[in-house]
Scaffold this motif. Sequence first.
Motif, PDB file in Angstrom:
ATOM      1  N   ARG A 186       0.828  -1.208   0.000  1.00  0.00           N
ATOM      2  CA  ARG A 186       0.000   0.000   0.000  1.00  0.00           C
ATOM      3  C   ARG A 186       0.866   1.262   0.000  1.00  0.00           C
ATOM      4  NH1 ARG A 186      -4.816  -2.683   3.178  1.00  0.00           N
ATOM      5  NH2 ARG A 186      -6.542  -2.052   1.844  1.00  0.00           N
ATOM      6  N   ILE A 187       1.911   1.274   0.818  1.00  0.00           N
ATOM      7  CA  ILE A 187       2.803   2.433   0.863  1.00  0.00           C
ATOM      8  C   ILE A 187       3.404   2.687  -0.510  1.00  0.00           C
ATOM      9  CG2 ILE A 187       5.027   3.265   1.751  1.00  0.00           C
ATOM     10  CD1 ILE A 187       4.312   1.949   4.415  1.00  0.00           C
ATOM     11  N   THR A 188       3.865   1.626  -1.143  1.00  0.00           N
ATOM     12  CA  THR A 188       4.452   1.753  -2.492  1.00  0.00           C
ATOM     13  C   THR A 188       3.445   2.364  -3.462  1.00  0.00           C
ATOM     14  OG1 THR A 188       5.880  -0.169  -2.088  1.00  0.00           O
ATOM     15  CG2 THR A 188       5.544   0.498  -4.381  1.00  0.00           C
ATOM     16  N   LYS A 189       2.201   1.889  -3.429  1.00  0.00           N
ATOM     17  CA  LYS A 189       1.177   2.407  -4.320  1.00  0.00           C
ATOM     18  C   LYS A 189       0.843   3.859  -4.015  1.00  0.00           C
ATOM     19  CE  LYS A 189      -3.568   1.590  -5.907  1.00  0.00           C
ATOM     20  NZ  LYS A 189      -4.761   0.710  -5.808  1.00  0.00           N
ATOM     21  N   TYR A 190       0.691   4.173  -2.731  1.00  0.00           N
ATOM     22  CA  TYR A 190       0.335   5.544  -2.357  1.00  0.00           C
ATOM     23  C   TYR A 190       1.397   6.540  -2.808  1.00  0.00           C
ATOM     24  CZ  TYR A 190      -3.217   3.520   0.795  1.00  0.00           C
ATOM     25  OH  TYR A 190      -4.284   2.834   1.322  1.00  0.00           O
ATOM     26  N   MET A 191       2.668   6.106  -2.757  1.00  0.00           N
ATOM     27  CA  MET A 191       3.754   7.001  -3.174  1.00  0.00           C
ATOM     28  C   MET A 191       3.850   7.105  -4.694  1.00  0.00           C
ATOM     29  SD  MET A 191       6.678   5.827  -0.432  1.00  0.00           S
ATOM     30  CE  MET A 191       7.946   6.807  -1.219  1.00  0.00           C
ATOM     31  N   TRP A 209      -6.399  15.846   5.091  1.00  0.00           N
ATOM     32  CA  TRP A 209      -7.496  15.947   6.048  1.00  0.00           C
ATOM     33  C   TRP A 209      -7.501  14.782   7.036  1.00  0.00           C
ATOM     34  CZ3 TRP A 209     -10.021  20.267   6.838  1.00  0.00           C
ATOM     35  CH2 TRP A 209     -10.142  21.204   5.805  1.00  0.00           C
ATOM     36  N   ILE A 210      -7.203  13.578   6.531  1.00  0.00           N
ATOM     37  CA  ILE A 210      -7.238  12.395   7.394  1.00  0.00           C
ATOM     38  C   ILE A 210      -6.093  12.406   8.400  1.00  0.00           C
ATOM     39  CG2 ILE A 210      -7.022   9.877   7.440  1.00  0.00           C
ATOM     40  CD1 ILE A 210      -8.434   9.858   4.698  1.00  0.00           C
ATOM     41  N   THR A 211      -4.879  12.713   7.935  1.00  0.00           N
ATOM     42  CA  THR A 211      -3.713  12.629   8.818  1.00  0.00           C
ATOM     43  C   THR A 211      -3.600  13.812   9.770  1.00  0.00           C
ATOM     44  OG1 THR A 211      -2.311  13.667   7.123  1.00  0.00           O
ATOM     45  CG2 THR A 211      -2.390  11.258   7.173  1.00  0.00           C
ATOM     46  N   SER A 212      -4.379  14.868   9.534  1.00  0.00           N
ATOM     47  CA  SER A 212      -4.306  16.018  10.439  1.00  0.00           C
ATOM     48  C   SER A 212      -5.541  16.084  11.335  1.00  0.00           C
ATOM     49  CB  SER A 212      -4.137  17.318   9.649  1.00  0.00           C
ATOM     50  OG  SER A 212      -5.190  17.475   8.697  1.00  0.00           O
ATOM     51  N   VAL A 213      -6.638  16.605  10.803  1.00  0.00           N
ATOM     52  CA  VAL A 213      -7.824  16.854  11.630  1.00  0.00           C
ATOM     53  C   VAL A 213      -8.460  15.559  12.132  1.00  0.00           C
ATOM     54  CG1 VAL A 213     -10.092  17.937  11.718  1.00  0.00           C
ATOM     55  CG2 VAL A 213      -8.262  19.004  10.394  1.00  0.00           C
ATOM     56  N   ILE A 214      -8.693  14.607  11.220  1.00  0.00           N
ATOM     57  CA  ILE A 214      -9.409  13.379  11.607  1.00  0.00           C
ATOM     58  C   ILE A 214      -8.590  12.541  12.587  1.00  0.00           C
ATOM     59  CG2 ILE A 214     -10.260  11.169  10.737  1.00  0.00           C
ATOM     60  CD1 ILE A 214     -11.269  12.643   8.270  1.00  0.00           C
ATOM     61  N   ARG A 252       6.342   9.367   1.837  1.00  0.00           N
ATOM     62  CA  ARG A 252       6.438   8.120   2.590  1.00  0.00           C
ATOM     63  C   ARG A 252       5.866   8.308   3.994  1.00  0.00           C
ATOM     64  NH1 ARG A 252       8.645   3.331   2.342  1.00  0.00           N
ATOM     65  NH2 ARG A 252       9.692   3.795   0.367  1.00  0.00           N
ATOM     66  N   TYR A 253       6.108   9.488   4.585  1.00  0.00           N
ATOM     67  CA  TYR A 253       5.616   9.752   5.941  1.00  0.00           C
ATOM     68  C   TYR A 253       4.095   9.647   5.988  1.00  0.00           C
ATOM     69  CZ  TYR A 253       4.567  12.248  10.258  1.00  0.00           C
ATOM     70  OH  TYR A 253       4.076  12.592  11.488  1.00  0.00           O
ATOM     71  N   ASP A 254       3.407  10.349   5.069  1.00  0.00           N
ATOM     72  CA  ASP A 254       1.941  10.328   5.068  1.00  0.00           C
ATOM     73  C   ASP A 254       1.414   8.929   4.743  1.00  0.00           C
ATOM     74  OD1 ASP A 254       1.726  12.960   5.766  1.00  0.00           O
ATOM     75  OD2 ASP A 254       1.447  13.701   3.726  1.00  0.00           O
ATOM     76  N   ALA A 255       2.045   8.274   3.768  1.00  0.00           N
ATOM     77  CA  ALA A 255       1.607   6.924   3.388  1.00  0.00           C
ATOM     78  C   ALA A 255       1.740   5.958   4.561  1.00  0.00           C
ATOM     79  CB  ALA A 255       2.413   6.433   2.193  1.00  0.00           C
ATOM     80  N   THR A 256       2.824   6.099   5.317  1.00  0.00           N
ATOM     81  CA  THR A 256       3.046   5.211   6.466  1.00  0.00           C
ATOM     82  C   THR A 256       1.991   5.424   7.545  1.00  0.00           C
ATOM     83  OG1 THR A 256       5.430   5.204   6.016  1.00  0.00           O
ATOM     84  CG2 THR A 256       4.730   4.507   8.214  1.00  0.00           C
ATOM     85  N   ILE A 257       1.605   6.674   7.762  1.00  0.00           N
ATOM     86  CA  ILE A 257       0.553   6.961   8.750  1.00  0.00           C
ATOM     87  C   ILE A 257      -0.767   6.337   8.302  1.00  0.00           C
ATOM     88  CG2 ILE A 257      -0.884   8.797   9.742  1.00  0.00           C
ATOM     89  CD1 ILE A 257       1.574  10.564   9.806  1.00  0.00           C
ATOM     90  N   LEU A 258      -1.080   6.456   7.026  1.00  0.00           N
ATOM     91  CA  LEU A 258      -2.362   5.967   6.512  1.00  0.00           C
ATOM     92  C   LEU A 258      -2.488   4.451   6.593  1.00  0.00           C
ATOM     93  CD1 LEU A 258      -2.742   8.279   3.376  1.00  0.00           C
ATOM     94  CD2 LEU A 258      -4.183   8.310   5.417  1.00  0.00           C
ATOM     95  N   VAL A 259      -1.371   3.728   6.495  1.00  0.00           N
ATOM     96  CA  VAL A 259      -1.455   2.262   6.491  1.00  0.00           C
ATOM     97  C   VAL A 259      -1.184   1.648   7.861  1.00  0.00           C
ATOM     98  CG1 VAL A 259      -0.721   2.218   4.080  1.00  0.00           C
ATOM     99  CG2 VAL A 259       0.971   1.825   5.886  1.00  0.00           C
ATOM    100  N   LYS A 260      -0.996   2.481   8.871  1.00  0.00           N
ATOM    101  CA  LYS A 260      -0.678   1.950  10.200  1.00  0.00           C
ATOM    102  C   LYS A 260      -1.770   1.005  10.678  1.00  0.00           C
ATOM    103  CE  LYS A 260       1.124   3.371  14.677  1.00  0.00           C
ATOM    104  NZ  LYS A 260       1.484   4.509  15.550  1.00  0.00           N
TER     105      LYS A 260
END
Length: 474
Positions: free
Chosen positions: A298-303, A342-347, A310-318
């Motif tokens: 997933r990280i590979t695809k998101y990037m 929006w997801i990695t900050s406010v949500i 990579r930082y944001d992708a890693t947070i999203l797949v945790k």
Amino acid sequence: MYVPTIGLEVHCELKTNTKNFSSAANAYSEIPNSNLATTDLGLPGILPVINEYGVKQSLKMALAMHCEIPEFMTFERKNYFYPDLPKGYQITQFDQPVGVNGYIMINVNGEDRKVLIHDTHLEEDTASLDHYGNYSLIDYNRAGVPLLETVTEPCMHSVEEAIAFLEALRNIFLYCDASEARTDRGQMRCDVNVSLAQEGMQELGTKVEIKNVNSFNNVKDAIISEVRRQTEILESGGVIAQETRRYDENNMCTYSMRSKEDAIDYKYFKEPNIPPIRIKRDWIEEIQKELPTFPYERITKYMEVYGLSRYDATILVKEKEMAEYFEKTLDEGADPKAASNWITSVILGHMNKYEIPITKLFLTPKMLVELIELVTSGKISSKQAKEVLHTSLEQEKSPLQLVEELGIKQIEGDAEITAIVNEVFAENPNAKAEYQAGRTNIVDFLVGQVMKKTKGQANPAMTRKIVQEEIQKG
């Protein structure tokens, strides 16, 4: 210079309703000896019955680790005496484990690496001992719980690699829903093997095993401590003894448990009460179809596809549910970077503040996309959108409903904004002179005054353009 080589033996309890070979509940309980059966106690005449779902969970994990699956699974008895082993032997796998020759991909400091898996095998957990001064008590709740042990090759050479592997393995367990993998409950723990050798040498140094390390932080500290200890011995001309050690987290050092000059003879032999289990290919194919897309992929695809860092992708797949939430926003038509922000900050901030999982979140992916579209279309500003989103999460009202109720809109008409800009200039008669004198940052102040007067509803870009045009008139 000495180079460390690290291998890990990771034990993780599987999530099943009952234990591996008995009908006792497989459930965490702080009440000692509340989940047990005669099989768990090792009473005379007991007969183990294999947990089919436990086998399936172990096969799922073996496939997720890219292992080769044998045609037959067999179980062996591993014989040794210890107070927490009621039968005097452990039912485990030796000859034909559930999976061999696998690998897990990790990323360390931006570099992809492959950690090789020697084997992963299904066994039963032991009871647990609680020590009280001059006596100990045995809790059989854990005895017989299905345990998957994953053994890596000695192929890691840094603390960072070892921790990245453990995090990747835990994520695979969680994504497969095969275990809760909670170190605080003893559901995931590992033995750490460390050896040092001169840089450039092919032959590995003497292996030292550190037993039963119960958290990732302790694994990190244990490796650092052991590498330091072995380095000091070698640099002083000493010899590393092959031994088993424990990690003392209070003093942050390892200490010797027993020497280990030769491999322990566990006298393995076939478990006579469990015949070989044939693993049908159609069952393997069925399990393979159930596998989710894992964090590394997933990280590979998101990037690569969505352009995320990579930082944001890693947070999203945790967490798998977080990744699925993000992907659902994309299915609804969201811009990937906007949705990620929006997801990695406010949500995520809201979830952490109120300690709720994303599965309990009121805001649906569709609602988030509707809010993003309001900003993209210029109907509300980013600042307004943040306020709306915070209110939406707290009051459990949809963003569209709140925008309607609160009468929030963005002022975009040239004439309306120009009139407010003129008011601001009238209140600051020296602004143009100060700008001509070189104080160009006064533009930011004037824009801020307009935003203040309109309570953030003026279009920021349009406001700045009109202020700049007006101030340059002199």
